[in-house]
Scaffold this motif. Sequence first.
Motif, PDB file in Angstrom:
ATOM      1  N   VAL A 202       0.842  -1.205   0.000  1.00 18.30           N
ATOM      2  CA  VAL A 202       0.000   0.000   0.000  1.00 18.30           C
ATOM      3  C   VAL A 202       0.871   1.247   0.000  1.00 18.30           C
ATOM      4  CG1 VAL A 202      -1.807   1.244   1.224  1.00 18.30           C
ATOM      5  CG2 VAL A 202      -1.823  -1.252   1.192  1.00 18.30           C
ATOM      6  N   VAL A 203       1.951   1.221   0.765  1.00 17.25           N
ATOM      7  CA  VAL A 203       2.863   2.376   0.805  1.00 17.25           C
ATOM      8  C   VAL A 203       3.465   2.622  -0.570  1.00 17.25           C
ATOM      9  CG1 VAL A 203       5.013   3.258   1.784  1.00 17.25           C
ATOM     10  CG2 VAL A 203       3.375   2.064   3.253  1.00 17.25           C
ATOM     11  N   ARG A 204       3.882   1.562  -1.258  1.00 18.53           N
ATOM     12  CA  ARG A 204       4.440   1.712  -2.611  1.00 18.53           C
ATOM     13  C   ARG A 204       3.408   2.316  -3.557  1.00 18.53           C
ATOM     14  NH1 ARG A 204       6.776  -3.423  -1.633  1.00 18.53           N
ATOM     15  NH2 ARG A 204       5.060  -4.425  -2.757  1.00 18.53           N
ATOM     16  N   ALA A 205       2.171   1.835  -3.457  1.00 26.26           N
ATOM     17  CA  ALA A 205       1.122   2.347  -4.343  1.00 26.26           C
ATOM     18  C   ALA A 205       0.800   3.796  -4.050  1.00 26.26           C
ATOM     19  CB  ALA A 205      -0.140   1.494  -4.190  1.00 26.26           C
ATOM     20  N   THR A 206       0.964   4.218  -2.811  1.00 25.68           N
ATOM     21  CA  THR A 206       0.697   5.609  -2.442  1.00 25.68           C
ATOM     22  C   THR A 206       1.819   6.531  -2.911  1.00 25.68           C
ATOM     23  OG1 THR A 206      -0.546   4.862  -0.494  1.00 25.68           O
ATOM     24  CG2 THR A 206       0.216   7.141  -0.501  1.00 25.68           C
ATOM     25  N   ARG A 207       3.047   6.041  -2.833  1.00 25.11           N
ATOM     26  CA  ARG A 207       4.194   6.877  -3.195  1.00 25.11           C
ATOM     27  C   ARG A 207       4.367   7.026  -4.702  1.00 25.11           C
ATOM     28  NH1 ARG A 207       8.956   4.810   0.989  1.00 25.11           N
ATOM     29  NH2 ARG A 207       8.114   5.838   2.861  1.00 25.11           N
ATOM     30  N   LEU A 208       4.037   5.972  -5.447  1.00 25.80           N
ATOM     31  CA  LEU A 208       4.222   6.021  -6.899  1.00 25.80           C
ATOM     32  C   LEU A 208       2.890   5.728  -7.570  1.00 25.80           C
ATOM     33  CD1 LEU A 208       5.939   6.277  -9.402  1.00 25.80           C
ATOM     34  CD2 LEU A 208       6.587   3.866  -9.162  1.00 25.80           C
ATOM     35  N   ARG A 209       2.330   6.736  -8.199  1.00 26.10           N
ATOM     36  CA  ARG A 209       1.048   6.588  -8.885  1.00 26.10           C
ATOM     37  C   ARG A 209       1.208   6.948 -10.351  1.00 26.10           C
ATOM     38  NH1 ARG A 209      -2.719  10.269  -5.279  1.00 26.10           N
ATOM     39  NH2 ARG A 209      -0.759  11.418  -5.154  1.00 26.10           N
ATOM     40  N   PRO A 210       0.361   6.398 -11.206  1.00 23.98           N
ATOM     41  CA  PRO A 210       0.440   6.726 -12.633  1.00 23.98           C
ATOM     42  C   PRO A 210       0.236   8.222 -12.867  1.00 23.98           C
ATOM     43  CG  PRO A 210      -1.010   4.853 -12.254  1.00 23.98           C
ATOM     44  CD  PRO A 210      -0.714   5.438 -10.918  1.00 23.98           C
ATOM     45  N   GLN A 211       0.764   8.690 -13.974  1.00 24.95           N
ATOM     46  CA  GLN A 211       0.604  10.097 -14.338  1.00 24.95           C
ATOM     47  C   GLN A 211      -0.591  10.306 -15.271  1.00 24.95           C
ATOM     48  OE1 GLN A 211       2.865  12.468 -12.988  1.00 24.95           O
ATOM     49  NE2 GLN A 211       3.346  10.632 -11.799  1.00 24.95           N
ATOM     50  N   ALA A 212      -1.116   9.218 -15.819  1.00 27.55           N
ATOM     51  CA  ALA A 212      -2.191   9.328 -16.804  1.00 27.55           C
ATOM     52  C   ALA A 212      -3.430   9.984 -16.206  1.00 27.55           C
ATOM     53  CB  ALA A 212      -2.542   7.943 -17.353  1.00 27.55           C
ATOM     54  N   ALA A 213      -4.013  10.888 -16.965  1.00 29.23           N
ATOM     55  CA  ALA A 213      -5.229  11.573 -16.519  1.00 29.23           C
ATOM     56  C   ALA A 213      -6.444  10.721 -16.830  1.00 29.23           C
ATOM     57  CB  ALA A 213      -5.345  12.928 -17.214  1.00 29.23           C
ATOM     58  N   GLY A 214      -7.526  11.035 -16.144  1.00 27.97           N
ATOM     59  CA  GLY A 214      -8.772  10.313 -16.373  1.00 27.97           C
ATOM     60  C   GLY A 214      -9.537  10.158 -15.085  1.00 27.97           C
ATOM     61  N   PRO A 215     -10.860  10.034 -15.171  1.00 22.56           N
ATOM     62  CA  PRO A 215     -11.682   9.922 -13.960  1.00 22.56           C
ATOM     63  C   PRO A 215     -11.637   8.514 -13.384  1.00 22.56           C
ATOM     64  CG  PRO A 215     -13.083   9.786 -15.900  1.00 22.56           C
ATOM     65  CD  PRO A 215     -11.682  10.034 -16.397  1.00 22.56           C
ATOM     66  N   ALA A 216     -11.958   8.420 -12.096  1.00 22.22           N
ATOM     67  CA  ALA A 216     -12.116   7.115 -11.456  1.00 22.22           C
ATOM     68  C   ALA A 216     -13.570   6.679 -11.568  1.00 22.22           C
ATOM     69  CB  ALA A 216     -11.699   7.201  -9.990  1.00 22.22           C
ATOM     70  N   GLY A 217     -13.805   5.394 -11.450  1.00 16.84           N
ATOM     71  CA  GLY A 217     -15.158   4.877 -11.514  1.00 16.84           C
ATOM     72  C   GLY A 217     -15.890   5.066 -10.192  1.00 16.84           C
ATOM     73  N   ASP A 218     -17.042   4.423 -10.063  1.00 14.90           N
ATOM     74  CA  ASP A 218     -17.808   4.478  -8.825  1.00 14.90           C
ATOM     75  C   ASP A 218     -18.328   3.085  -8.514  1.00 14.90           C
ATOM     76  OD1 ASP A 218     -19.958   4.100 -10.564  1.00 14.90           O
ATOM     77  OD2 ASP A 218     -20.455   6.231 -10.622  1.00 14.90           O
ATOM     78  N   LEU A 219     -19.280   2.998  -7.600  1.00 15.41           N
ATOM     79  CA  LEU A 219     -19.793   1.696  -7.172  1.00 15.41           C
ATOM     80  C   LEU A 219     -20.360   0.889  -8.330  1.00 15.41           C
ATOM     81  CD1 LEU A 219     -20.420  -0.257  -4.890  1.00 15.41           C
ATOM     82  CD2 LEU A 219     -22.541   0.998  -4.476  1.00 15.41           C
ATOM     83  N   LEU A 220     -21.017   1.539  -9.270  1.00 15.67           N
ATOM     84  CA  LEU A 220     -21.572   0.821 -10.414  1.00 15.67           C
ATOM     85  C   LEU A 220     -20.464   0.171 -11.240  1.00 15.67           C
ATOM     86  CD1 LEU A 220     -24.360   3.309 -11.559  1.00 15.67           C
ATOM     87  CD2 LEU A 220     -24.697   1.018 -10.600  1.00 15.67           C
ATOM     88  N   ASP A 221     -19.346   0.863 -11.391  1.00 19.06           N
ATOM     89  CA  ASP A 221     -18.228   0.306 -12.155  1.00 19.06           C
ATOM     90  C   ASP A 221     -17.624  -0.904 -11.450  1.00 19.06           C
ATOM     91  OD1 ASP A 221     -18.029   2.296 -14.356  1.00 19.06           O
ATOM     92  OD2 ASP A 221     -17.659   3.662 -12.708  1.00 19.06           O
ATOM     93  N   ASP A 222     -17.728  -0.943 -10.106  1.00 20.01           N
ATOM     94  CA  ASP A 222     -17.185  -2.075  -9.363  1.00 20.01           C
ATOM     95  C   ASP A 222     -17.940  -3.361  -9.633  1.00 20.01           C
ATOM     96  OD1 ASP A 222     -15.207  -0.580  -8.049  1.00 20.01           O
ATOM     97  OD2 ASP A 222     -16.603   0.048  -6.499  1.00 20.01           O
ATOM     98  N   LEU A 223     -19.184  -3.259 -10.056  1.00 19.03           N
ATOM     99  CA  LEU A 223     -20.053  -4.431 -10.154  1.00 19.03           C
ATOM    100  C   LEU A 223     -19.834  -5.251 -11.416  1.00 19.03           C
ATOM    101  CD1 LEU A 223     -23.353  -2.860  -8.793  1.00 19.03           C
ATOM    102  CD2 LEU A 223     -21.636  -4.198  -7.556  1.00 19.03           C
ATOM    103  N   GLY A 224     -19.100  -4.716 -12.373  1.00 17.61           N
ATOM    104  CA  GLY A 224     -18.767  -5.490 -13.565  1.00 17.61           C
ATOM    105  C   GLY A 224     -19.988  -5.959 -14.323  1.00 17.61           C
TER     106      GLY A 224
END
Length: 292
Positions: A202-224
């Motif tokens: 989790v620490v690694r993921a917090t320190r280094l994140r992608p630079q690509a722009a774009g919105p995040a999904g929501d609960l509906l996107d989680d449901l596949g």
Amino acid sequence: MTDTTQFLNDLDAELVRAGIRGARRQRIVTEFADHLSCAPDAELGDPAALATQFADELGTSFARTAAFHAFVALALAGILVVVRTVALLPLNAGGLGTADTVALLVSAVAAQVALVAGGLGLLRALQLRGRGTIPRQEASVLARRAGIGLAAGAVTIIAFTITQSYPAEPGAVAIASHPTNLSWPLASAVALALLVAAAPAVVRATRLRPQAAGPAGDLLDDLGPLEPVAARIAGGSVNRLAFVIGAGLAIAMALIGVAADDPYDGILRGVLEGGAFLGGYAVLGRYLGIRR
């Protein structure tokens, strides 16, 4: 200064700017230096673009790994909590002190937060699998869900450990603040160790994140695959879906109470469960990427 040296210096600086530091940055620069020593005239591209590409790919991998590691750690720790909960089923509630009651309530609430955060992290990671690069906001959501899940899991274990069961009289179990054996403290230590072992991801993921722009999904996107059905039920609104889920929890708990010939207690627990879910949705929904 030669062109090769300038390129490596620029690449090193761009990697730092992109969030890639330490041994990982040095390894990348060394690999490019080795390549240029064999082919000094090779066209390797713009250092800034290369650094962004590395950040996108590494950040995406780290975010998904954090979600998977957190879920596995929470699942294993959860088994120990469930075993402990089953052991307390014959609990004599009259023997509960104030500290015991508070500790159990804190543990119960934290366990639900851990379950939701860790489970949703896994769902989002599965929906994003196979993608070489994900937006920075999506990576942030995965890291937050994993981090909140592990933190809530730790609170669950610690609060539950405060209360210890011991035989009070034949056929009864009471809770007191002093353990009489080492089985549960040792199990709690193992569970905490599992959560701690997942924390570096989790620490690694917090320190280094992608630079690509774009919105995040929501609960509906989680449901596949279930997204179209859920969207129709909720009219495409995540807020409505949350209310539907909260109401469903309340109704389910009430029906369980009716089946157990205790409808009033079932209704009360249903209201509390549904209210707790909606409260968590309101407080943590945006932070965990459940709603936008």
